[in-house]
Each structure stands twice: as C-alpha cells, then as structure tokens.
Scaffold this active site. Structure first.
Site, PDB file in Angstrom:
ATOM      1  N   TYR A  78       0.821  -1.202   0.000  1.00 51.38           N
ATOM      2  CA  TYR A  78       0.000   0.000   0.000  1.00 51.38           C
ATOM      3  C   TYR A  78       0.864   1.266   0.000  1.00 51.38           C
ATOM      4  O   TYR A  78       0.409   2.316  -0.434  1.00 51.38           O
ATOM      5  CB  TYR A  78      -0.909   0.032   1.236  1.00 51.38           C
ATOM      6  CG  TYR A  78      -2.164  -0.787   1.108  1.00 51.38           C
ATOM      7  CD1 TYR A  78      -2.118  -2.118   0.722  1.00 51.38           C
ATOM      8  CD2 TYR A  78      -3.399  -0.231   1.388  1.00 51.38           C
ATOM      9  CE1 TYR A  78      -3.279  -2.867   0.629  1.00 51.38           C
ATOM     10  CE2 TYR A  78      -4.565  -0.973   1.293  1.00 51.38           C
ATOM     11  CZ  TYR A  78      -4.500  -2.292   0.911  1.00 51.38           C
ATOM     12  OH  TYR A  78      -5.645  -3.035   0.819  1.00 51.38           O
ATOM     13  N   LYS A 119       4.062 -15.441   2.713  1.00 49.00           N
ATOM     14  CA  LYS A 119       4.252 -16.187   1.464  1.00 49.00           C
ATOM     15  C   LYS A 119       5.767 -16.366   1.325  1.00 49.00           C
ATOM     16  O   LYS A 119       6.395 -15.931   0.354  1.00 49.00           O
ATOM     17  CB  LYS A 119       3.636 -15.394   0.291  1.00 49.00           C
ATOM     18  CG  LYS A 119       3.635 -16.127  -1.029  1.00 49.00           C
ATOM     19  CD  LYS A 119       2.623 -17.269  -1.112  1.00 49.00           C
ATOM     20  CE  LYS A 119       2.750 -17.995  -2.433  1.00 49.00           C
ATOM     21  NZ  LYS A 119       1.949 -19.233  -2.494  1.00 49.00           N
ATOM     22  N   ASP A 156      -1.942 -18.601   1.013  1.00 51.25           N
ATOM     23  CA  ASP A 156      -2.936 -19.363   0.239  1.00 51.25           C
ATOM     24  C   ASP A 156      -3.562 -20.453   1.108  1.00 51.25           C
ATOM     25  O   ASP A 156      -4.781 -20.684   1.077  1.00 51.25           O
ATOM     26  CB  ASP A 156      -2.340 -19.921  -1.067  1.00 51.25           C
ATOM     27  CG  ASP A 156      -0.940 -20.495  -0.917  1.00 51.25           C
ATOM     28  OD1 ASP A 156      -0.381 -20.441   0.199  1.00 51.25           O
ATOM     29  OD2 ASP A 156      -0.404 -21.012  -1.909  1.00 51.25           O
TER      30      ASP A 156
HETATM   31  C1  IPM Z   1     -10.248  -1.892   4.211  1.00 56.01           C
HETATM   32  C2  IPM Z   1     -10.522  -1.293   2.850  1.00 56.01           C
HETATM   33  C3  IPM Z   1      -9.415  -0.300   2.533  1.00 56.01           C
HETATM   34  C4  IPM Z   1      -8.113  -1.063   2.536  1.00 56.01           C
HETATM   35  C5  IPM Z   1      -9.616   0.466   1.219  1.00 56.01           C
HETATM   36  C6  IPM Z   1     -10.901   1.242   1.210  1.00 56.01           C
HETATM   37  C7  IPM Z   1      -8.449   1.364   0.917  1.00 56.01           C
HETATM   38  O1  IPM Z   1     -10.632  -2.294   1.902  1.00 56.01           O
HETATM   39  O2  IPM Z   1     -10.142  -1.127   5.188  1.00 56.01           O
HETATM   40  O3  IPM Z   1     -10.172  -3.111   4.303  1.00 56.01           O
HETATM   41  O4  IPM Z   1      -7.779  -1.714   1.547  1.00 56.01           O
HETATM   42  O5  IPM Z   1      -7.402  -0.992   3.540  1.00 56.01           O
END
Ligand code: IPM
Ligand code: MG
Length: 353
Positions: free
Chosen positions: A141, A191, A223
């Site tokens: 992320y 993984k 998985d």
């Molecule tokens: C979650 C959601 C968020 C994430 C999105 C909305 C960015 O899916 O909180 O699980 O991926 O963290």
C-alpha cells in the site's frame, strides 16, 4: 470523564452508520456518566468535493488531537476515475499513516444466532472466534516506487512490497500480547516460499515467538490460510499478517460472521488516538436508503471505548447489548431481516445496561 472524539462519517452509507454509532456512544455516556465531545470532519470523496483533497491538513490535525477517531467508509463510483489525481482511499491511507496506526485489529466472532446467515456449513462455524492483526502502514500500500510509465512503447505499472524489520516486529509484538489474553495461538501468515519480504517477516516471527514460549506460533502460507479460514476456522485464534494479505483475508473472514456489515475494526499505534472503522465499504448501492447494518460501526465504537478510552466495562456493555439484540432476532436486510439502520440501533441501545 470527558473525551474528544473526531468523527469522519465519509461517503455512501458511512454517515448513516456513524450517526447510529454516535447515538450508541451517547447512550453509553448517559448510562455511565461520561461526556463525549464529538467533532465532525470530512474525509474521502466528500472532502474531495468540498476541499479538492481527500484529507486536508486541518482534518488530520483534528484527528491527531482527539482521544479517538471514528470513521464510516470512503469511496464510491463518483470518484473512481483511474486518472484522478486524488481518490477517497488515498485520504484513508494518509490518515492511517498520519496517525501512525500500524496495527489493524479485526475480530471475527460468529454469533450462534447468525450461523444460518453464513453460506458455510453450520458445523464449521460453531465456536469461531478469530482476531486478525493486519499490519496497516507498510507493504504494497505504501512502498515506493509506485506508479505508471511508458517503457519501450509499453505501458508499465509498479507497486513495491517493502517492509522494515521494526514494522514487522511491532505488529507481531502486539499480536503475541493479544494472544496471551486469548487461546495463546498465533498464526503468522506469509508467502515465504516466494516473497523476500515474507522471509524477513517469518524470521522476525520466529524471533518474537522465542520471546513468548507460552504461546504456540505457527507459520501459515497465505494461500493455505485462505483455505483454512473456510475449512477449519474454529481452529484459528490470532492471525497476524502483512497489509495486503490482511485486507483480503478479512473480507473472506467476514463471511463467517454472516455479513460484512457485522465486523468492526480498531487501528492502533504506539501512542496517540486510535482509528475505529467498520470493515465494510461505502456500499453505494444502498446508500441513502437507511437500511445499512449499523453493527460494524457500533461494535467499532465499543472497540474505541476499550482500546482508546480504556472503558472496558462500557465497551463490554455495548457488545453485550448488541449480542442480545441479535439473539432476540433483530436483523437488518443484509442478515435477511427488515429493520432499518435506526431500528437496529434502537434494538441495541434499549438493551444497554
Ligand atoms: C479496508 C478497505 C481499505 C483497505 C480500502 C478502502 C483502501 O478495503 O479497510 O479493508 O484496503 O485498507
Ligand atoms: Mg478491505
């Protein structure tokens, strides 16, 4: 006691469920003699519309200055343009990073009265009580480089899965600490047969495991973990994993609870305010209809009472009221019932004692 809570209702059904969580918190305040000072701010798509930014500096500062932050949901088709400069989700990620909330706790409990709401066989569901600790401020992320480019006449995109040892260690430390108060079992999900970042993850899990000889540590490939969540969920206790794996596994795990609308979450850092949000999204298809399940938001408010305000009795009272409402048959549409968002919250609030 007086506490400051910043509200970020967000988009879609966010405002509807947060309104009910606030009513539940106010009922708790009345019963137990507390004062909650709520400040409402825009974050997500609504903030892009008003300020041109999914998270403004002022809103982040308000959140940082609060005792806790309660969030609804962000996103929606209106802001889904892949070429947009800002997206609602960017605000959420910047908020998590800005609050330093590196661990996202997602408890998944199956209420006995909701066993039939899940598509899984009832015998698989009895006794399911899982706590997923999802690393929240690292991994794919946030890793750099990230982006798109033209290379040799082709379009190329890249995301980076990066972890530092300390990021892994603090998530694992918390998972072990929480496991000590539960069934003393940690499944560290990675993984490691493919990913370098997972091999570092596993190495640190082994180290942290040695510091907790009373806790059983198991390494599970992601998985396999996905499979076990539906074949033998009752055997799982604490699951700790990196950001993206945790995102995926918790949507899967929500199926156990009967509806995604049920699940709360708490995001915690070393210090400072925690961030509390239901795990469901903004559900644009039902937004504005007043039929969303407020349980995820109300149970997130209970976690807020527990982890940020250290009001365990109050948190447990709210959870008990929710349990009793479900046991008595209170159901929103996602659970096959007919109650509105508000009626469902009323069923919980009147059982608060
Ligand atoms: C979650 C959601 C968020 C994430 C999105 C909305 C960015 O899916 O909180 O699980 O991926 O963290
Ligand atoms: Mg998710």
């Amino acid at each position: 006691m007086k506490y400051k809570i910043t509200l970020l209702p967000g988009d879609g059904i966010g405002p509807e469920v947060i309104a009910e969580a606030v009513r539940a918190l106010e009922a708790v305040a009345g019963k137990f003699g507390h004062t909650f000072a709520f400040t409402e701010r825009l974050m997500g798509g609504c903030s892009i519309d008003k300020f041109g930014s999914s998270l403004t500096d002022e809103t982040l500062a308000d959140c940082q200055a609060a005792d806790a932050v309660l969030l609804g949901a962000v996103g929606g088709p209106k802001w889904d343009d892949p070429n947009a400069k800002d997206r609602p989700e960017r605000g959420l990620l910047a908020l998590r990073k800005g609050l330093g909330v590196f661990a996202n706790l997602r408890p998944v409990k199956v209420h006995p009265a909701l066993i039939d709401s899940s598509p899984l066989k009832p015998e698989k569901l009895a006794g399911v009580d899982i706590l997923v600790v999802r690393e929240l401020t690292g991994g794919l992320y946030f890793g750099l480089p990230k982006g798109r480019e033209m290379k040799d006449g082709r379009e190329r995109a890249v995301d980076t899965l990066e972890y530092y040892d300390y990021e892994i260690r603090r998530a694992l430390n918390l998972a072990f600490k929480l496991a000590a108060e539960r069934k003393k079992k940690v499944a560290s999900v990675d993984k490691a047969n493919v990913l370098e970042s997972s091999r570092l993850w596993r190495q640190i899990a082994v180290q942290v495991g040695k510091e907790h000889p009373d806790i059983t540590l198991e390494h599970v490939l992601v998985d396999t973990a996905a499979m076990r969540l539906i074949t033998a969920p009752a055997h799982m206790d604490v699951i700790v994993t990196e950001n993206m794996f945790g995102d995926i596994l918790t949507d899967e795990a929500s199926v156990l609870a009967g509806s995604m609308g049920m699940l709360p979450s708490a995001s915690l850092g070393e210090s400072g305010p925690g961030l509390y949000e239901p795990i469901h999204g903004s559900a644009p298809d039902i937004a504005g209809k007043g039929i969303a399940n407020p349980l995820g938001a109300i149970l997130s408010a209970a976690l807020l009472l527990r982890y940020s305000l250290h009001l365990e009795t109050e948190a447990a009272a709210l959870e008990k009221a929710a349990d009793e409402a479900i046991a008595a048959g209170a159901r929103t549409a996602d659970l096959g019932g007919t109650l509105t968002t508000r009626q469902m919250a009323d069923e919980i609030i009147r059982r608060l004692s």
